[in-house]
Structures are given as structure tokens and as C-alpha cells.
Scaffold this active site. Structure first.
Site, PDB file in Angstrom:
ATOM      1  N   GLY A   9       0.806  -1.213   0.000  1.00 37.95           N
ATOM      2  CA  GLY A   9       0.000   0.000   0.000  1.00 37.95           C
ATOM      3  C   GLY A   9       0.838   1.262   0.000  1.00 37.95           C
ATOM      4  N   THR A  61      -9.224  -0.040   1.050  1.00 37.80           N
ATOM      5  CA  THR A  61      -9.415   1.410   0.949  1.00 37.80           C
ATOM      6  C   THR A  61     -10.274   1.848  -0.236  1.00 37.80           C
ATOM      7  OG1 THR A  61      -7.344   1.614  -0.302  1.00 37.80           O
ATOM      8  CG2 THR A  61      -7.213   1.862   2.097  1.00 37.80           C
ATOM      9  N   TYR A 124     -16.896   1.518   4.318  1.00 37.09           N
ATOM     10  CA  TYR A 124     -15.474   1.742   4.581  1.00 37.09           C
ATOM     11  C   TYR A 124     -15.273   2.373   5.957  1.00 37.09           C
ATOM     12  CZ  TYR A 124     -10.906   4.014   4.431  1.00 37.09           C
ATOM     13  OH  TYR A 124      -9.639   4.456   4.750  1.00 37.09           O
ATOM     14  N   TRP A 149      -7.048  11.999   3.737  1.00 38.21           N
ATOM     15  CA  TRP A 149      -6.769  12.324   2.341  1.00 38.21           C
ATOM     16  C   TRP A 149      -5.316  11.994   1.970  1.00 38.21           C
ATOM     17  CZ3 TRP A 149      -9.565  17.456   0.647  1.00 38.21           C
ATOM     18  CH2 TRP A 149     -10.910  17.388   1.020  1.00 38.21           C
TER      19      TRP A 149
END
Length: 291
Positions: A9, A61, A124, A149
């Protein structure tokens, strides 16, 4: 030795690079190598690595797909943190777990603090909120970092999408009524490496913290900054038009405000992220220069 789950990730890859740069020993495992929801897989990783700290950067995600891929989101975001937390507790190993601003519903006026009530809007956010609870309940020696973010040089993220679209389109239409704090993976990795040695020696620092880029903006402001940063390198300066959430419907609802108050983290660890705009400029220029 730091054991990192979620090696593939954004945060996992950045943390590996940062650790290598500082000479910090780590072992990073991807989902293909270990399923964090599988207790046997996790135990084997612990036994082979014998870590002094564990970072769980593994997560599902895909915010919109989570609305239909509920089982996958639950396994990665809710069940997995509990399994990792139990393994940490059994071996008295500190855990750093990465969470998200999407645990809030965005109705608050002003930045969210750690003690604000959770009210996620979608699958989520709900699974990430449940994952926080699972990690906290299983592992007494934990730090949960809520961030916002996230963007960087690795993986898929909003900044990289805007760079790609800026090459191909003359106008970008971006939502301007959702507010948050863009946070670079470089800052997240730096924060983890900064606090890691302190967690091994102090029990007073465990708990929940917010960590995000300094300052707040909306998606339109974020996109405008990205486009401007790359313009002199690529020669491309598309118009960035502001639209509303209603103009761009998505399967998952997103909070209108997910700005995070990070003063507790700064007070506790003496460290803060960079200004979101300055860091956005740096990352966007670096990626644009690479083509």
C-alpha cells in the site's frame, strides 16, 4: 525490528523507503504474503520476525467498492486489526494502527478531535471504526493514528489521478464542498519512525491520535494546487471547475467535513506534518518530473 503489514500500500511502501533511508531494520509483508485476518498467518510472521514494533498499514481502501464488497472490507479493516492486536498483546509488542477521517459523518463545525463521537457514513468508515475498536481492545500497547486524504508517490491516490487527468483533459471538474487535510505518506512515515523508539520505552504515550497535513482545503483546492504545481514542468494547465457533491454522485457517501485537529499528537510527540500545500507542491513536482 519493525514488522509492517500492508507492504504493497501507499503507507507501507513509503515506510519501507523511509526506514531504509534511516537504517531502521524492518520487514514488510504484503497481503499476498500474509492475510492479517488469518491468525496462523500472523503468528508465523511474528515468529519469523520477532519484531519490537508492529505497524498495521494494511487496509481495504476502495471507498465506493466497499459498499458491495462488504466481506472484503470487514476482513481487512475490522477482523484483521483484532487478529494483529491479539498477536501483539500475546508478545507484549507495541502496535501502531492506521485509521481514517471517514469514521466521522462530517456534520461538525470545526476540526474533529479524538474524543468526538464516531458516525461513519459508509461501509469503509464503519469497518475502519470497528477496526479501531478491535485493535484497541486487543492490544493495550497501541497507538491508533487517524489520518486524512492520503497521497504520495506510491499506489493509487487523488494526487496521481489529477496528474494523469491534467495530461489528457482541458477541464477537470472537482468537488468543492467536502473539506479535509491532505496528508502525504512521507509525513506519515516520518511520524511513525519518530514515535517508534518512544513507544518501546514509555507507556504514557499509548492511545488515539489525529495526524494529518497542516491546514485544510477542499478537493477542488487540492486539485488546483496539484495542477498549478505540475504546470511549468508539463506545460499543461487545464481549468479546474468547482462542482458540488450532488453534481458527482458516488455509491458511498463522504463526510462534508473531515478536518482533523492534530494538536494532541504534536503536544505528545513534538512533531507535526508539513503544510499540506507545500508538501503537495513537492510531491506533485517530483512525480511530474518523472513523467
Amino acid at each position: 525490528m519493525i514488522l509492517i503489514f500492508g507492504a504493497g500500500g501507499q503507507v507501507g511502501q513509503e515506510l519501507q523507503r523511509a526506514a531504509f533511508g534511516k537504517g531502521v531494520a524492518c520487514r514488510a509483508l504484503s497481503h499476498a504474503e500474509v492475510d492479517i485476518a488469518d491468525a496462523a498467518d500472523v503468528a508465523r510472521a511474528f515468529d519469523e520476525t520477532r519484531p519490537t514494533l508492529v505497524v498495521n498499514a494494511a487496509a481495504y481502501t476502495k471507498v465506493d467498492l466497499a459498499e458491495t464488497e462488504v466481506d472484503a472490507a470487514q476482513r481487512a479493516n475490522e477482523i484483521g486489526p483484532g487478529v494483529v492486536g491479539k498477536a501483539c498483546a500475546a508478545r507484549e509488542t507495541p502496535l501502531i494502527h492506521i485509521s481514517t477521517d471517514y469514521v466521522f459523518d462530517g456534520t461538525k463545525t470545526g476540526p474533529y478531535v479524538e474524543s468526538d463521537p464516531l458516525a461513519p457514513l459508509g461501509v469503509y468508515g464503519r469497518t475502519k471504526a470497528a477496526g479501531e475498536a478491535a485493535a484497541r481492545d486487543a492490544a493495550p500497547r497501541h497507538v491508533i493514528l487517524r489520518t486524512s486524504w492520503v497521497y504520495g508517490e506510491f499506489g493509487n491516490n487523488f494526487l496521481k489521478t489529477m496528474l494523469r487527468l491534467a495530461r489528457d483533459r482541458d477541464e477537470l471538474r472537482v468537488v468543492a464542498d467536502q473539506h479535509g487535510c491532505p496528508t502525504s505518506t512521507r509525513d506519515i512515515a516520518a511520524a511513525i519512525l519518530r514515535i517508534a523508539p518512544r513507544l518501546e520505552t514509555s507507556s504514557d504515550l499509548y492511545g488515539l491520535y489525529h495526524f494529518a497535513g497542516v491546514g485544510a482545503t477542499n478537493w477542488h483546492g487540492f486539485a488546483s494546487r496539484i495542477v498549478e504545481a505540475q504546470a511549468n514542468i508539463t506545460g499543461r494547465r487545464p481549468t479546474v471547475a468547482a462542482i458540488t457533491t450532488a453534481d458527482y454522485p458516488t455509491p458511498a457517501r463522504r463526510p462534508a467535513n473531515s478536518v482533523l485537529d492534530c494538536s494532541l499528537f504534536e503536544k505528545s510527540f513534538g512533531f507535526s506534518a508539513h503544510n499540506w500545500g507545500e508538501e503537495t507542491d513537492a510531491v506533485a513536482k517530483a512525480l511530474a518530473s518523472k513523467g
